[in-house]
Write a protein that holds these residues in place. Sequence first.
Motif, PDB file in Angstrom:
ATOM      1  N   ASP A 105       8.679  13.918   7.183  1.00 52.99           N
ATOM      2  CA  ASP A 105      10.142  13.883   7.172  1.00 52.99           C
ATOM      3  C   ASP A 105      10.704  12.469   7.012  1.00 52.99           C
ATOM      4  O   ASP A 105      11.917  12.286   7.055  1.00 52.99           O
ATOM      5  CB  ASP A 105      10.675  14.530   8.450  1.00 52.99           C
ATOM      6  CG  ASP A 105      10.167  13.841   9.704  1.00 52.99           C
ATOM      7  OD1 ASP A 105       9.141  13.134   9.610  1.00 52.99           O
ATOM      8  OD2 ASP A 105      10.793  14.012  10.769  1.00 52.99           O
ATOM      9  N   VAL A 106       9.866  11.467   6.816  1.00 55.43           N
ATOM     10  CA  VAL A 106      10.314  10.076   6.704  1.00 55.43           C
ATOM     11  C   VAL A 106       9.905   9.534   5.342  1.00 55.43           C
ATOM     12  O   VAL A 106       8.808   9.775   4.858  1.00 55.43           O
ATOM     13  CB  VAL A 106       9.670   9.222   7.828  1.00 55.43           C
ATOM     14  CG1 VAL A 106      10.068   7.762   7.683  1.00 55.43           C
ATOM     15  CG2 VAL A 106      10.060   9.738   9.186  1.00 55.43           C
ATOM     16  N   LYS A 107      10.846   8.812   4.705  1.00 53.01           N
ATOM     17  CA  LYS A 107      10.511   8.154   3.439  1.00 53.01           C
ATOM     18  C   LYS A 107       9.943   6.773   3.756  1.00 53.01           C
ATOM     19  O   LYS A 107      10.554   5.996   4.467  1.00 53.01           O
ATOM     20  CB  LYS A 107      11.747   7.987   2.560  1.00 53.01           C
ATOM     21  CG  LYS A 107      12.165   9.227   1.861  1.00 53.01           C
ATOM     22  CD  LYS A 107      13.186   8.901   0.812  1.00 53.01           C
ATOM     23  CE  LYS A 107      13.521  10.174   0.064  1.00 53.01           C
ATOM     24  NZ  LYS A 107      14.425   9.910  -1.032  1.00 53.01           N
ATOM     25  N   CYS A 108       8.781   6.521   3.207  1.00 51.64           N
ATOM     26  CA  CYS A 108       8.124   5.241   3.459  1.00 51.64           C
ATOM     27  C   CYS A 108       7.996   4.500   2.131  1.00 51.64           C
ATOM     28  O   CYS A 108       7.752   5.109   1.086  1.00 51.64           O
ATOM     29  CB  CYS A 108       6.742   5.452   4.056  1.00 51.64           C
ATOM     30  SG  CYS A 108       6.774   6.250   5.671  1.00 51.64           S
ATOM     31  N   TYR A 109       8.142   3.197   2.215  1.00 49.33           N
ATOM     32  CA  TYR A 109       8.030   2.359   1.035  1.00 49.33           C
ATOM     33  C   TYR A 109       6.980   1.285   1.286  1.00 49.33           C
ATOM     34  O   TYR A 109       6.919   0.721   2.362  1.00 49.33           O
ATOM     35  CB  TYR A 109       9.367   1.679   0.710  1.00 49.33           C
ATOM     36  CG  TYR A 109      10.477   2.657   0.424  1.00 49.33           C
ATOM     37  CD1 TYR A 109      10.610   3.204  -0.836  1.00 49.33           C
ATOM     38  CD2 TYR A 109      11.399   3.003   1.406  1.00 49.33           C
ATOM     39  CE1 TYR A 109      11.622   4.099  -1.101  1.00 49.33           C
ATOM     40  CE2 TYR A 109      12.411   3.887   1.152  1.00 49.33           C
ATOM     41  CZ  TYR A 109      12.521   4.443  -0.101  1.00 49.33           C
ATOM     42  OH  TYR A 109      13.527   5.316  -0.384  1.00 49.33           O
ATOM     43  N   ILE A 110       6.209   1.014   0.260  1.00 46.08           N
ATOM     44  CA  ILE A 110       5.265  -0.091   0.311  1.00 46.08           C
ATOM     45  C   ILE A 110       5.669  -1.038  -0.793  1.00 46.08           C
ATOM     46  O   ILE A 110       5.725  -0.667  -1.962  1.00 46.08           O
ATOM     47  CB  ILE A 110       3.821   0.391   0.101  1.00 46.08           C
ATOM     48  CG1 ILE A 110       3.428   1.323   1.238  1.00 46.08           C
ATOM     49  CG2 ILE A 110       2.878  -0.795   0.032  1.00 46.08           C
ATOM     50  CD1 ILE A 110       2.048   1.906   1.087  1.00 46.08           C
ATOM     51  N   VAL A 111       5.980  -2.249  -0.410  1.00 52.34           N
ATOM     52  CA  VAL A 111       6.444  -3.248  -1.371  1.00 52.34           C
ATOM     53  C   VAL A 111       5.239  -4.034  -1.859  1.00 52.34           C
ATOM     54  O   VAL A 111       4.515  -4.639  -1.075  1.00 52.34           O
ATOM     55  CB  VAL A 111       7.484  -4.186  -0.729  1.00 52.34           C
ATOM     56  CG1 VAL A 111       7.934  -5.240  -1.712  1.00 52.34           C
ATOM     57  CG2 VAL A 111       8.659  -3.387  -0.201  1.00 52.34           C
ATOM     58  N   LEU A 112       5.042  -3.988  -3.171  1.00 57.49           N
ATOM     59  CA  LEU A 112       3.955  -4.738  -3.782  1.00 57.49           C
ATOM     60  C   LEU A 112       4.561  -5.915  -4.526  1.00 57.49           C
ATOM     61  O   LEU A 112       5.113  -5.759  -5.610  1.00 57.49           O
ATOM     62  CB  LEU A 112       3.156  -3.848  -4.748  1.00 57.49           C
ATOM     63  CG  LEU A 112       2.543  -2.599  -4.120  1.00 57.49           C
ATOM     64  CD1 LEU A 112       1.920  -1.732  -5.197  1.00 57.49           C
ATOM     65  CD2 LEU A 112       1.517  -2.977  -3.098  1.00 57.49           C
ATOM     66  N   ASP A 113       4.512  -7.083  -3.932  1.00 61.67           N
ATOM     67  CA  ASP A 113       5.109  -8.246  -4.571  1.00 61.67           C
ATOM     68  C   ASP A 113       4.051  -9.181  -5.141  1.00 61.67           C
ATOM     69  O   ASP A 113       4.368 -10.246  -5.646  1.00 61.67           O
ATOM     70  CB  ASP A 113       6.004  -9.004  -3.590  1.00 61.67           C
ATOM     71  CG  ASP A 113       5.235  -9.502  -2.380  1.00 61.67           C
ATOM     72  OD1 ASP A 113       4.044  -9.188  -2.257  1.00 61.67           O
ATOM     73  OD2 ASP A 113       5.835 -10.212  -1.562  1.00 61.67           O
ATOM     74  N   GLY A 114       2.795  -8.799  -5.014  1.00 66.40           N
ATOM     75  CA  GLY A 114       1.735  -9.650  -5.532  1.00 66.40           C
ATOM     76  C   GLY A 114       1.441 -10.825  -4.619  1.00 66.40           C
ATOM     77  O   GLY A 114       0.657 -11.696  -4.954  1.00 66.40           O
TER      78      GLY A 114
END
Length: 148
Positions: A105-114
């Motif tokens: 029920d939760v939106k998760c984000y993984i930020v790939l900035d290098g």
Amino acid sequence: MAQGEERARARGPQDDSAGSGTRRGNPALTSRAAILAVVMCAIALSLAYPVREYIAQRKEIADLEHKESAARRQVDQLAQRKQQLGDKSYIEREATRRLHYCRPDVKCYIVLDGGGGDGQLARKGGPTTRPPWYETLWRSVEAADRPR
């Protein structure tokens, strides 16, 4: 004169020799002292081993008490950790933080900035970072699968 003779007899033969001018040492006193010294040495030697053992045992007891207190502290820490791991909310937080799990029920984000992790910016010209272990493993499997 009778009184003087009675006094001389009451004093004993030792006083007669002292009165004649020649003085003899008392050999019984030195032999008694030697016997007393031997007895005292025997007592000291017979007590030395038990006293040494007593001191060694007291030291061993103190060491064991110290180890016991350290083991009790470790048991307390492990009991606290067990209680913590039994808490469902703690398990969810750790799964999200360490394993990057996400609840449905939760939106998760993984930020790939290098950048290579944990809020650090990538620097140009800096040291090259190694790829994660699973990429290295997968590349070795692919290289082994290629025909020669």
